[in-house]
Design a protein around this motif. Structure first.
Motif, mmCIF file in Angstrom:
data_model
loop_
_atom_site.group_PDB
_atom_site.id
_atom_site.type_symbol
_atom_site.label_atom_id
_atom_site.label_comp_id
_atom_site.label_asym_id
_atom_site.label_seq_id
_atom_site.Cartn_x
_atom_site.Cartn_y
_atom_site.Cartn_z
ATOM 1 N N TYR A 170 1.078 -4.123 -0.538
ATOM 2 C CA TYR A 170 1.384 -3.825 0.778
ATOM 3 C C TYR A 170 0.778 -5.243 1.532
ATOM 4 O O TYR A 170 -0.361 -5.790 1.078
ATOM 5 C CB TYR A 170 0.621 -2.649 1.400
ATOM 6 N N ARG B 244 6.714 -4.997 0.909
ATOM 7 C CA ARG B 244 6.120 -3.870 1.941
ATOM 8 C C ARG B 244 5.291 -4.297 2.825
ATOM 9 O O ARG B 244 4.011 -4.656 2.523
ATOM 10 C CB ARG B 244 5.449 -2.736 1.320
ATOM 11 N N HIS C 135 12.113 1.281 -0.289
ATOM 12 C CA HIS C 135 12.266 0.118 -0.675
ATOM 13 C C HIS C 135 12.976 -0.305 -2.064
ATOM 14 O O HIS C 135 13.972 -1.062 -2.103
ATOM 15 C CB HIS C 135 11.204 -0.829 -0.405
ATOM 16 N N ARG D 65 11.887 -7.349 -0.655
ATOM 17 C CA ARG D 65 11.611 -5.847 -0.654
ATOM 18 C C ARG D 65 9.977 -5.671 -0.593
ATOM 19 O O ARG D 65 9.604 -4.674 -0.888
ATOM 20 C CB ARG D 65 12.224 -5.205 -2.023
ATOM 21 N N GLU E 238 3.504 3.450 4.441
ATOM 22 C CA GLU E 238 3.884 4.122 3.409
ATOM 23 C C GLU E 238 5.133 4.598 3.597
ATOM 24 O O GLU E 238 6.365 4.589 2.771
ATOM 25 C CB GLU E 238 2.905 4.927 2.909
ATOM 26 N N CYS F 264 8.429 2.379 4.028
ATOM 27 C CA CYS F 264 8.671 1.577 2.932
ATOM 28 C C CYS F 264 9.179 2.428 1.583
ATOM 29 O O CYS F 264 9.297 2.010 0.727
ATOM 30 C CB CYS F 264 7.678 0.606 2.645
ATOM 31 N N LYS F 265 9.105 3.733 1.786
ATOM 32 C CA LYS F 265 9.356 4.686 0.704
ATOM 33 C C LYS F 265 10.578 4.369 0.040
ATOM 34 O O LYS F 265 10.496 4.486 -1.361
ATOM 35 C CB LYS F 265 8.797 6.132 0.932
ATOM 36 N N ASP G 100 8.438 -4.441 8.245
ATOM 37 C CA ASP G 100 8.818 -2.909 7.850
ATOM 38 C C ASP G 100 8.356 -2.166 9.035
ATOM 39 O O ASP G 100 8.896 -0.999 9.433
ATOM 40 C CB ASP G 100 8.524 -2.548 6.812
#
Length: 847
Positions: free
Chosen positions: A203, A226, A551, A224, A545, A548-549, A258
């Motif tokens: 992250y 995060r 992604h 992609r 979290e 971005c779950k 994000d």
């Protein structure tokens, strides 16, 4: 066409401008990366994503915290050989670690508050990485000066605090070379992040206005990734923000994150308003979370004020030298009532307004003369400039004047402390202060009131203080223009520009009954002690979290140049319609249903003349002439326009006004598909719409045979949207007992008969084909807007009236989230595809 005023990202990123000088070569840090295979050096001018299909071998989550400054203090060794480093316990970036999962590895990227010689940079980097997990970004002196003191402090900081550069002498005018330095500095930060990142596992959490374009550099490299961003300063209203010449570049860069965090709803609202006015983006709130749909990605908006580090303040309160200092201060100010101010030396902190209010208090309430003292602690300035010098001179003059006027033996009304004050000494002043006054005219958050409340509470369970069992009380006078104001409901809020009102608030605060002070203190302490810095960082990380779950489930690719770069994210099942594939299915099928929207599908939205050209007429005629085909144009337009335009297409079916009127060919009459022919509701709805049209400049009413539509595309975006919501509610209320549906769409509010939709049209066509023994085994349905989504949904639910071995091609125009499984880029793609099908058609023989 892109304006020449927009600096090209690639030019800036590669240092291709004379102002920047030559980039210095130096050895890079070893990449902390465990992806199998060879990792070549990444060339930053290549826009290809390195975000990968090859998963990293690292399983453990890690977070990279990126800020302008590392949470580390650097000091030259006494022998002048090398450097010594220590953690900066006051750094928010260090404190937020308490809220992250214990097993999570934390890596810091930022600059050092020291000038490290080029020859020492590699050694310093290695020491910081090994001992502190810190990666320093070394900015060349010329870039550092123009980046931090130039663009950040002289331009962005004042603008974000609502100070417009009206003249060259008042505030800093926009200087493109300073903007170039800002971009170049962000580029250097991105290189340091890239050197240590595991893109599939890490992250990234970026902090504050110094690094607002960093998300674009990183998203360009890792589609992609995060990534979250938190803004610690105010975000100004759209009227202020829109004066920024690089407004769209910064806005689009932030949207490459994000999750974007703000201290208060006001700041978030201003950001969302800018997105709406400048980029046409509308936000939605789902289950309490605010999200912006941006090219298939949902950018989360987080509203959460930061807190203080409870453990740090509690430990300071236990120190013996603090107790000694408290005793000393009590003796010094015995019999006096202390009002306390703790501020940075800053043009926005309102220190002089506070002094003027103190002067007014002593004039209006002579009883406080000789008793009330304002202790003003002023931390050193972080910026520099003429404005700051003027403010300092004004403060010194006010202190001198007030003290000369009200001084008496043993009494000085203003005690001005102009030096750095440690947390320990500060907490001693908090402990003896009856009230803390914050008069900032604009401030992102300001944690001084929080620190004061905790210091007044003291250490729970302490036996060292004889007063530990006494009721705790505190009072706050705070500006309504600071970020912590909304969370301090027991404080007396003031407009600091109103000197008289601020003076009265200060009088009320120190005159209030102890029982009331105690209740207000208890309420504040409950909030401050539970909403600390760990609570804030935990909440932000959990939202990152959640955002971005999906992604790694979605397909992503980057499009656009310069700061127009963005990532399109699509469901893995959503793909571009392949002409060869559809042509093959078309040839094999026996009974075909072809449903076409008109505006935005076969006719570009931007075209003023909406009459179909000869090419479109010819293609549709060819498709209609194949006996296997049932072809329909399904549009929201009126039947007169569509009937006239498509008169040459004799076998074409038309569904007008979203299906209220239908005809199967030119020879047949229009069929009314409405459940009711009662249009009495128009007499109710039209006067209501007229009221809103008169009150909303740029709005209009479109009257169709079966519906009424209120348009607000040409109105002010914010006001038009607000009026549309109000109109929707108003119409739903007055038409509650009428057989109609009230719906909002893209810049419209529409009233139409119940049960009428494009989905109903599709179902009717499939059913009619099945009943005539021509059950469809091939379906092509193309559209571009929300009303067409009803058709796509209807096709999904129509399995019982289509053949078992059907070929279905539900297709939206443009790469965007849709219920369709296919997309084509634009109307020219649609025409090309229809042309290919027309050429594969088998026209029926002439009679």
């Amino acid at each position: 066409m892109m304006s020449r005023s927009y600096t090209n990202l690639l030019d800036l990123a590669s240092g291709n401008f004379p102002a920047m000088g030559q980039p210095r070569e130096r050895k890079r840090l070893p990449r902390v990366m465990t992806v199998p295979g060879v990792i070549s050096e990444l060339d930053d001018d290549v826009a290809n994503s390195v975000a990968s299909d090859v998963p990293s071998s690292v399983v453990q989550d890690r977070i990279i915290i990126v800020g302008n400054q590392l949470p580390v203090k650097a000091k030259r060794r006494p022998d002048n050989k090398g450097w010594s480093f220590s953690w900066d316990e006051d750094s928010l970036l260090l404190q937020l670690k308490d809220g992250l999962p214990e097993e999570m590895e934390v890596l810091y990227v930022g600059s050092l508050g020291a000038d490290i010689d080029l020859s020492e940079q590699d050694d310093v980097s290695q020491v910081l990485l090994d001992r502190f997990k810190c990666v320093p970004a070394f900015l060349p002196p010329d870039i550092l000066s123009r980046f931090y003191h130039g663009f950040c402090k002289q331009y962005l900081w004042p603008l974000f605090h609502y100070m417009l550069p009206i003249s060259g002498n008042h505030g800093g005018r926009f200087d493109r070379s300073l903007w170039e330095a800002y971009v170049a500095a962000n580029k250097i930060f991105s290189q340091r992040v890239i050197e240590v990142i595991n893109p599939e596992d890490d992250y990234v959490w970026i902090h504050d206005y110094h690094l607002m374009v960093l998300p674009t550099f990183l998203r360009r490299r890792f589609n992609r990734l995060r990534m979250g961003f938190f803004l610690h300063s105010p975000f100004p209203s759209s009227e202020i923000y829109r004066t920024l010449p690089v407004r769209e570049e910064i806005l689009k860069a932030l949207l490459n994150s994000d999750l974007i965090g703000f201290h208060t709803f006001d700041y978030a609202r201003h950001f969302l308003s800018c997105c709406s006015r400048m980029l046409g983006l509308e936000y939605q709130s789902k289950r309490g979370y605010i999200g912006l749909e941006y090219y298939g990605r949902t950018v989360g908006i987080k509203i959460m004020p930061v807190g203080i580090h409870m453990g740090q303040i509690q430990s300071v309160l236990k120190l013996a030298d603090k107790d000694w200092r408290v005793g000393e201060l009590k003796q010094q100010f015995e019999g006096k009532t202390i009002l306390l101010g703790v501020d940075d030396m800053d043009i926005f902190k309102g220190i002089n307004l506070k002094l003027l209010a103190m002067e007014q208090l002593l004039k209006q309430h002579p009883k406080w003369q000789g008793r009330a003292i304002l202790v003003q602690i002023t931390n050193p300035a972080r910026g520099r400039g003429r404005d700051l010098e003027e403010v300092q001179a004004e403060i010194e003059e006010s202190c001198r004047r007030i003290n000369d006027t009200f001084r008496r033996p043993g009494y000085e009304p203003v005690v001005f402390i102009d030096r750095p004050v440690s947390l320990s000494e500060r907490s001693a002043y908090f402990t003896i202060a009856e009230c803390v006054v914050v008069a900032a005219v604009r401030d992102g958050m300001n944690l001084t009131p929080y620190e004061y409340i905790v210091c007044r509470q003291g250490v729970s369970g302490s036996e060292s203080s004889s007063e530990s069992s006494d009721p705790k009380k505190s009072m706050l006078v705070v500006s309504e223009f600071i970020g912590c104001s909304p969370s301090l409901s027991g404080a007396i809020r003031v407009n600091p520009w109103n000197i008289e009102a601020t003076a009265e608030a200060m009088n009320e605060a120190i005159s209030m009954a102890d029982s009331e002070k105690q209740l207000r203190h208890e309420k504040h302490y409950r909030y401050v002690s539970t909403h600390d810095v760990a609570y804030w960082s935990r909440s932000f990380y959990q939202d990152m979290e959640r955002t971005c779950k999906d992604h790694f489930r979605r397909r992503c690719w980057g499009i656009g140049l310069s700061f127009g770069f963005r990532v399109v994210a699509l469901d893995p099942n959503f793909k571009k319609l392949n002409i060869d594939q559809i042509e093959s299915a078309y040839i094999k099928s026996k009974n075909r249903a072809i449903l076409l929207d008109y505006d935005g599908t076969v006719m570009p939205q931007t075209t003023i003349n909406k009459t179909p050209n000869q090419e479109v007429i010819s293609i549709i005629n060819t498709l209609c002439s194949d006996v296997k085909n049932t072809v329909f144009v399904v549009s929201g337009r009126g039947r007169d326009s569509l009937g006239t335009w498509f008169a040459p297409c004799e076998k074409l079916g038309i569904a007008a006004e979203h299906g209220y009127f239908m005809r199967w060919s030119v020879d047949e009459d229009w069929e009314n598909c409405g459940q009711s022919n009662d249009f009495g509701w128009i007499q109710i709805a039209e006067p209501v719409m007229k009221l809103y049209t008169e009150a909303t400049d740029g709005s209009s009413i479109e009257k169709k045979e079966s519906s009424l539509v209120w348009h607000h595309r040409d109105a002010d975006p914010g006001f038009g949207a607000a009026q549309a919501k109000e109109l929707l509610d108003h119409l739903e209320s007055v038409l509650a007992n009428e057989p109609v549906a009230v719906k909002s769409g893209q810049c419209i509010v529409e009233v139409k008969p119940q049960g009428i939709s494009k989905g109903f049209v599709a179902e009717k066509i499939f059913t009619s084909m099945a009943e005539s023994g021509r059950q469809a085994d091939f379906v092509l349905c193309i559209g571009d807007d929300r009303s067409d989504e009803d058709m796509f949904e209807s096709i999904d639910n129509a399995s019982h009236i289509l053949t078992a071995s059907k070929s279905v091609f539900a297709c939206t125009v443009g790469q965007k989230p849709s219920k369709a499984k296919y997309y084509l880029d634009d109307t020219s793609d649609v025409i090309n595809m229809l042309q290919a099908l027309a050429e594969a058609s088998d026209p029926s023989p002439s009679p």
